[in-house]
Motif scaffolding. Structure first.
Motif, PDB file in Angstrom:
ATOM      1  N   LYS A  85       0.833  -1.195   0.000  1.00  0.00           N
ATOM      2  CA  LYS A  85       0.000   0.000   0.000  1.00  0.00           C
ATOM      3  C   LYS A  85       0.874   1.252   0.000  1.00  0.00           C
ATOM      4  CE  LYS A  85      -3.761  -2.176   2.618  1.00  0.00           C
ATOM      5  NZ  LYS A  85      -4.589  -2.095   3.847  1.00  0.00           N
ATOM      6  N   PRO A  86       0.410   2.305  -0.661  1.00  0.00           N
ATOM      7  CA  PRO A  86       1.170   3.561  -0.618  1.00  0.00           C
ATOM      8  C   PRO A  86       1.069   4.217   0.752  1.00  0.00           C
ATOM      9  CG  PRO A  86      -0.904   3.870  -1.770  1.00  0.00           C
ATOM     10  CD  PRO A  86      -0.776   2.393  -1.510  1.00  0.00           C
ATOM     11  N   ILE A  87       2.028   5.069   1.059  1.00  0.00           N
ATOM     12  CA  ILE A  87       2.001   5.849   2.292  1.00  0.00           C
ATOM     13  C   ILE A  87       1.266   7.148   1.981  1.00  0.00           C
ATOM     14  CG2 ILE A  87       3.406   6.986   4.046  1.00  0.00           C
ATOM     15  CD1 ILE A  87       5.646   4.988   3.267  1.00  0.00           C
ATOM     16  N   VAL A 105       0.438   7.420  13.071  1.00  0.00           N
ATOM     17  CA  VAL A 105       1.357   8.491  13.436  1.00  0.00           C
ATOM     18  C   VAL A 105       0.605   9.801  13.227  1.00  0.00           C
ATOM     19  CG1 VAL A 105       3.536   9.638  12.936  1.00  0.00           C
ATOM     20  CG2 VAL A 105       3.385   7.155  12.783  1.00  0.00           C
ATOM     21  N   VAL A 106       0.419  10.538  14.311  1.00  0.00           N
ATOM     22  CA  VAL A 106      -0.354  11.784  14.277  1.00  0.00           C
ATOM     23  C   VAL A 106       0.613  12.966  14.312  1.00  0.00           C
ATOM     24  CG1 VAL A 106      -2.121  13.167  15.419  1.00  0.00           C
ATOM     25  CG2 VAL A 106      -2.272  10.656  15.455  1.00  0.00           C
ATOM     26  N   PHE A 107       0.458  13.875  13.362  1.00  0.00           N
ATOM     27  CA  PHE A 107       1.349  15.023  13.223  1.00  0.00           C
ATOM     28  C   PHE A 107       0.649  16.279  13.737  1.00  0.00           C
ATOM     29  CE2 PHE A 107       2.498  11.837  10.198  1.00  0.00           C
ATOM     30  CZ  PHE A 107       3.877  11.905  10.062  1.00  0.00           C
ATOM     31  N   THR A 108       1.328  17.019  14.607  1.00  0.00           N
ATOM     32  CA  THR A 108       0.738  18.228  15.181  1.00  0.00           C
ATOM     33  C   THR A 108       1.731  19.388  15.150  1.00  0.00           C
ATOM     34  OG1 THR A 108       1.446  17.595  17.416  1.00  0.00           O
ATOM     35  CG2 THR A 108      -0.773  16.934  16.731  1.00  0.00           C
ATOM     36  N   LYS A 109       1.178  20.587  15.201  1.00  0.00           N
ATOM     37  CA  LYS A 109       1.979  21.803  15.301  1.00  0.00           C
ATOM     38  C   LYS A 109       1.281  22.751  16.261  1.00  0.00           C
ATOM     39  CE  LYS A 109       4.168  25.412  12.502  1.00  0.00           C
ATOM     40  NZ  LYS A 109       4.391  25.916  11.123  1.00  0.00           N
ATOM     41  N   LYS A 110       1.983  23.113  17.323  1.00  0.00           N
ATOM     42  CA  LYS A 110       1.425  23.980  18.366  1.00  0.00           C
ATOM     43  C   LYS A 110       0.106  23.418  18.898  1.00  0.00           C
ATOM     44  CE  LYS A 110       3.612  28.193  16.645  1.00  0.00           C
ATOM     45  NZ  LYS A 110       3.410  29.581  16.141  1.00  0.00           N
ATOM     46  N   GLY A 111       0.064  22.102  19.046  1.00  0.00           N
ATOM     47  CA  GLY A 111      -1.112  21.445  19.605  1.00  0.00           C
ATOM     48  C   GLY A 111      -2.232  21.177  18.624  1.00  0.00           C
ATOM     49  N   LYS A 112      -2.106  21.656  17.386  1.00  0.00           N
ATOM     50  CA  LYS A 112      -3.149  21.470  16.381  1.00  0.00           C
ATOM     51  C   LYS A 112      -2.793  20.308  15.461  1.00  0.00           C
ATOM     52  CE  LYS A 112      -5.545  23.804  12.588  1.00  0.00           C
ATOM     53  NZ  LYS A 112      -5.646  25.046  11.771  1.00  0.00           N
ATOM     54  N   LYS A 113      -3.740  19.394  15.275  1.00  0.00           N
ATOM     55  CA  LYS A 113      -3.508  18.252  14.397  1.00  0.00           C
ATOM     56  C   LYS A 113      -3.462  18.697  12.939  1.00  0.00           C
ATOM     57  CE  LYS A 113      -5.457  13.810  12.944  1.00  0.00           C
ATOM     58  NZ  LYS A 113      -6.554  12.825  13.122  1.00  0.00           N
ATOM     59  N   LEU A 114      -2.435  18.229  12.226  1.00  0.00           N
ATOM     60  CA  LEU A 114      -2.279  18.564  10.815  1.00  0.00           C
ATOM     61  C   LEU A 114      -2.724  17.422   9.912  1.00  0.00           C
ATOM     62  CD1 LEU A 114       1.255  20.244  10.955  1.00  0.00           C
ATOM     63  CD2 LEU A 114      -0.983  21.364  11.014  1.00  0.00           C
ATOM     64  N   PHE A 115      -2.208  16.225  10.173  1.00  0.00           N
ATOM     65  CA  PHE A 115      -2.558  15.049   9.372  1.00  0.00           C
ATOM     66  C   PHE A 115      -2.082  13.808  10.109  1.00  0.00           C
ATOM     67  CE2 PHE A 115       1.430  16.874   7.863  1.00  0.00           C
ATOM     68  CZ  PHE A 115       2.304  15.800   7.892  1.00  0.00           C
ATOM     69  N   GLU A 116      -2.344  12.635   9.536  1.00  0.00           N
ATOM     70  CA  GLU A 116      -1.912  11.379  10.144  1.00  0.00           C
ATOM     71  C   GLU A 116      -1.557  10.375   9.057  1.00  0.00           C
ATOM     72  OE1 GLU A 116      -5.391  10.385  12.426  1.00  0.00           O
ATOM     73  OE2 GLU A 116      -6.209   9.112  10.820  1.00  0.00           O
ATOM     74  N   ILE A 117      -0.795   9.352   9.449  1.00  0.00           N
ATOM     75  CA  ILE A 117      -0.398   8.278   8.544  1.00  0.00           C
ATOM     76  C   ILE A 117      -0.626   6.950   9.257  1.00  0.00           C
ATOM     77  CG2 ILE A 117       1.606   7.122   7.504  1.00  0.00           C
ATOM     78  CD1 ILE A 117       2.722   9.819   6.784  1.00  0.00           C
ATOM     79  N   TYR A 176       9.545  10.241   9.485  1.00  0.00           N
ATOM     80  CA  TYR A 176       8.223  10.870   9.483  1.00  0.00           C
ATOM     81  C   TYR A 176       8.306  12.364   9.803  1.00  0.00           C
ATOM     82  CZ  TYR A 176       5.937   6.313   9.137  1.00  0.00           C
ATOM     83  OH  TYR A 176       5.509   5.087   8.698  1.00  0.00           O
ATOM     84  N   GLY A 177       9.278  12.743  10.603  1.00  0.00           N
ATOM     85  CA  GLY A 177       9.410  14.149  10.972  1.00  0.00           C
ATOM     86  C   GLY A 177       9.682  15.062   9.794  1.00  0.00           C
ATOM     87  N   ILE A 178      10.255  14.517   8.726  1.00  0.00           N
ATOM     88  CA  ILE A 178      10.558  15.329   7.543  1.00  0.00           C
ATOM     89  C   ILE A 178       9.291  15.938   6.953  1.00  0.00           C
ATOM     90  CG2 ILE A 178      11.480  15.239   5.183  1.00  0.00           C
ATOM     91  CD1 ILE A 178      13.387  13.028   6.190  1.00  0.00           C
TER      92      ILE A 178
END
Length: 212
Positions: free
Chosen positions: A43-45, A166-178, A187-189
């Motif tokens: 499956k693709p990421i 894997v949940v990505f956030t910035k300043k407490g706000k969710k941006l996206f997930e994988i 993943y941090g990239i």
């Protein structure tokens, strides 16, 4: 006497020049064979957001990589030799950049062979710098079940492993997930918006392919 002095000065200049050339050759980094750590993915990421298509990355056979950008542009990367992979726009085969493997990481080069980004990889951290390790440092560090992304000691965001995602956030706000059951530094990239999306996705794929 004047000619002897001039000869002496010229001799010193030539000697210094030769010394610098030798030092340059000593410090010049040699490319090494690329050895993938990740095989084909079924499956693709896909980074998932609530209301936007963020693209996808997929590993293909023969160490090729497919990247679909948010605007649906498709980029295909293929090995051109044992150390180098070339990234081309699928539609017209236009070369946009290439990557070259080194002992402690890899570098991305523009289509006119200028060094763009250099990546050093460790077991718990990744360092990404611009122009041959000289400036513009981004650091990704894994701490237990989360990773932090910093630029000049400023936090750009974090990623956390939660229930096979894997949940990505910035300043407490969710941006996206994988969808993933493991948290890798690569993943941090995806949180480094200061890097253009073509290069950012390529950096992510190349780092992940090396098992980081």
């Amino acid at each position: 006497m004047r000619y002897i002095f001039l000869f002496f000065v010229v001799s010193i200049m030539v000697s210094c020049s030769n010394s610098k050339q030798k030092d340059s050759k000593k410090t010049e980094e040699k490319a090494v064979k690329y050895t993938p750590k990740i095989k084909d993915f079924e499956k693709p990421i896909i980074p998932k957001a609530d209301s936007a298509f963020l693209g996808q990355i997929q590993f293909l056979k023969n160490d090729a990589i497919s990247i679909v950008l948010p605007d649906s542009t498709v980029i295909i990367a293929k090995q051109s030799n044992t150390t180098t992979r070339k990234y081309q726009i699928a539609k017209d085969s236009f070369l946009i950049f290439s990557t070259k493997n080194y002992a402690k990481g890899y570098k991305i080069f523009s289509n006119d062979n200028r060094a763009l980004w250099a990546v050093k990889m460790g077991s718990e951290s990744i360092e990404i710098t611009q122009e041959n390790f000289d400036r513009n440092l981004f650091e990704i560090r894994v701490q237990k079940d989360e990773l932090l992304v910093r630029h000049k000691n400023i936090e750009l965001g974090k990623a956390t492993l939660k229930e096979n995602k894997v949940v990505f956030t910035k300043k407490g706000k969710k941006l996206f997930e994988i969808d993933s059951d493991v948290l890798l530094p690569a993943y941090g990239i995806l949180l480094i918006e200061e890097i253009g999306i073509e290069e950012r996705y390529a950096l992510f794929a190349e780092t992940l392919a090396r098992g980081y």
